[in-house]
Design an enzyme around this catalytic site. Structure first.
Site, mmCIF file in Angstrom:
data_model
loop_
_atom_site.group_PDB
_atom_site.id
_atom_site.type_symbol
_atom_site.label_atom_id
_atom_site.label_comp_id
_atom_site.label_asym_id
_atom_site.label_seq_id
_atom_site.Cartn_x
_atom_site.Cartn_y
_atom_site.Cartn_z
ATOM 1 C CG ASP A 177 -1.898 1.093 1.269
ATOM 2 O OD1 ASP A 177 -3.103 0.821 1.106
ATOM 3 O OD2 ASP A 177 -1.467 2.263 1.444
ATOM 4 C CD GLU A 221 -3.837 3.687 -1.178
ATOM 5 O OE1 GLU A 221 -4.753 2.842 -0.999
ATOM 6 O OE2 GLU A 221 -2.980 3.954 -0.322
HETATM 7 P P1 GH3 Z 1 -1.747 5.289 4.367
HETATM 8 O O1 GH3 Z 1 -0.291 5.587 4.419
HETATM 9 O O2 GH3 Z 1 -2.305 5.016 5.707
HETATM 10 O O3 GH3 Z 1 -2.052 4.208 3.405
HETATM 11 O O4 GH3 Z 1 -2.457 6.635 3.879
HETATM 12 P P2 GH3 Z 1 -3.129 6.901 2.477
HETATM 13 O O5 GH3 Z 1 -3.366 8.346 2.372
HETATM 14 O O6 GH3 Z 1 -2.308 6.289 1.395
HETATM 15 O O7 GH3 Z 1 -4.442 6.046 2.586
HETATM 16 P P3 GH3 Z 1 -5.947 6.455 2.386
HETATM 17 O O8 GH3 Z 1 -6.689 5.149 2.342
HETATM 18 O O9 GH3 Z 1 -6.371 7.453 3.392
HETATM 19 O O10 GH3 Z 1 -5.994 7.164 0.967
HETATM 20 C C1 GH3 Z 1 -5.797 6.455 -0.220
HETATM 21 C C2 GH3 Z 1 -5.880 7.452 -1.342
HETATM 22 O O11 GH3 Z 1 -5.677 6.813 -2.600
HETATM 23 C C3 GH3 Z 1 -7.245 8.108 -1.431
HETATM 24 C C4 GH3 Z 1 -7.645 7.941 -2.858
HETATM 25 O O12 GH3 Z 1 -8.153 9.114 -3.409
HETATM 26 C C5 GH3 Z 1 -6.386 7.545 -3.565
HETATM 27 N N1 GH3 Z 1 -6.633 6.731 -4.724
HETATM 28 C C6 GH3 Z 1 -7.241 5.524 -4.791
HETATM 29 N N2 GH3 Z 1 -7.326 5.112 -6.073
HETATM 30 C C7 GH3 Z 1 -6.759 6.075 -6.829
HETATM 31 C C8 GH3 Z 1 -6.547 6.229 -8.236
HETATM 32 O O13 GH3 Z 1 -6.903 5.370 -9.069
HETATM 33 N N3 GH3 Z 1 -5.914 7.340 -8.665
HETATM 34 C C9 GH3 Z 1 -5.518 8.306 -7.785
HETATM 35 N N4 GH3 Z 1 -4.899 9.380 -8.263
HETATM 36 N N5 GH3 Z 1 -5.712 8.202 -6.468
HETATM 37 C C10 GH3 Z 1 -6.330 7.108 -5.989
HETATM 38 MG MG MG Z 2 -2.072 4.171 1.371
HETATM 39 MG MG MG Z 3 -4.917 1.908 1.100
HETATM 40 MG MG MG Z 4 -6.566 3.256 3.493
#
Ligand code: GH3
Ligand code: MG
Ligand code: MG
Ligand code: MG
Ligand code: MG
Length: 316
Positions: A177, A221
């Site tokens: 992650d 992610e």
């Molecule tokens: P942590 O270190 O605890 O994992 O913090 P984090 O911010 O990475 O985790 P969190 O789950 O809070 O946020 C994940 C982010 O990933 C939020 C979301 O908008 C972004 N994300 C998910 N899928 C995609 C994508 O396909 N493209 C983009 N640009 N962002 C994405």
């Molecule tokens: Mg993350």
């Molecule tokens: Mg995550």
């Molecule tokens: Mg998360």
């Protein structure tokens, strides 16, 4: 986009217990094809599993396992079920042809055959196979990153879990992650976020060493790696290497609280070769995962622990 036959030479497996018949068919496909041969049913199955031919030309009457059984077994195995089978046989009766087609063969050709007709029928089936392969590959790939998607991972995980139980081999998974990725999007924008995910996916994919290893986007992610025949020690080695490779991409992340670049956290879990033994996990001192769901749950737990422990870490 038009779908056409692949540019590389199609692979054809010819199966017949009489070498002279194999030879006759081989001559029909002298140019433009990669030919494999088998003279027994069991051999045909193993060549199919290892060489993944695009088509099988299959005799019916053979000592030991006959062609009908070969066809049935090919259909039953997820590894070989999509390989089209054409029976080429001295049988001319309706019952045999019906049986062959009902067992899943795509065509049934009686001997003596006309080489031009055999070539034409084979060509048709190879084109259909190429189209089906292309559609399957689209259904199995993640649209953003181009690596495998979760559906494909789930299918492979199930197949590899069952194989590891059957063959008493270890099996490991990694859950990966991206750290502080929400902050990355907030700082650099969603488009840059997408670009970052593509780079990270490519980096994870190219860190895998064995052909059977698989990387997939699990969602958002989060990524996963499926590592057949790999114990926890091997999985942890790979996890540390992947973590380092992602750091080495040096993707600037000024809002990360762990490093000035993009990093990932990783959770690993392994199913030992002997699932029934009560050997505890070397690192985690936990009992072995008794099911595929436990394997994933534990890897996820270790990922969470890696986050809590400060991120940019691999735990197993
Ligand atoms: P942590 O270190 O605890 O994992 O913090 P984090 O911010 O990475 O985790 P969190 O789950 O809070 O946020 C994940 C982010 O990933 C939020 C979301 O908008 C972004 N994300 C998910 N899928 C995609 C994508 O396909 N493209 C983009 N640009 N962002 C994405
Ligand atoms: Mg993350
Ligand atoms: Mg995550
Ligand atoms: Mg998360
Ligand atoms: Mg025969």
């Amino acid at each position: 986009m038009p779908i056409s036959a692949p540019a590389i030479k199609p692979k054809i497996l010819i199966v017949d217990d009489q070498p002279i018949n194999v030879q006759a068919l081989h001559q029909v496909f002298a140019d433009g094809y990669q030919i494999f041969m088998a003279t027994r049913g069991e051999q045909a199955l193993s060549v199919c599993a290892s060489k993944q031919p695009d088509l099988v030309l299959l005799d019916v009457e053979m000592p030991g396992m006959d062609g009908f059984e070969v066809c049935e077994r090919l259909r039953a195995d997820p590894l070989t079920r999509d390989i089209p089978v054409i029976f080429v046989t001295a049988h001319r009766d309706e019952a045999s042809e019906t049986r062959g087609l009902e067992l899943g063969a795509v065509d049934f050709i009686s001997k003596p055959f006309n080489p031009n007709i055999v070539r034409a029928r084979v060509k048709t089936q190879l084109t259909l196979k190429a189209q089906a392969d292309l559609l399957r590959s689209w259904a199995y790939l993640d649209g953003l990153t181009g690596i495998c998607n979760r559906r494909h991972f789930d299918e492979q995980l199930k197949a590899e879990w069952e194989r590891s139980l059957r063959e008493k081999t270890p099996l490991s998974v990694l859950m990966l992650d991206v750290d502080f990725f929400k902050r990355y999007n907030d700082r650099y924008g969603h488009q840059e976020g997408d670009k970052c995910l593509r780079l990270v996916a490519c980096c994870i994919q190219s860190s895998l060493k064995r052909p059977a290893d698989m990387a997939a986007r699990y969602g958002g992610e989060e990524f996963v790696c499926l590592l057949p025949n790999t114990d926890l020690e091997g999985a942890m080695q790979l996890a540390h290497a992947v973590g380092q490779s992602v750091m080495d991409l040096s993707i600037p992340h000024s809002d990360s609280l762990v490093a000035p670049v993009i990093t990932i956290s990783i959770g690993a879990c392994a199913k030992p070769a002997e699932l029934t033994s009560v050997v505890p996990h070397a690192a985690a001192q936990e009992p072995t995962p008794p099911s595929l769901e436990d394997l994933m749950r534990k890897a996820d737990g270790h990922l969470y622990a890696a986050k809590v422990a400060g991120r940019n870490k691999a735990l197993g």
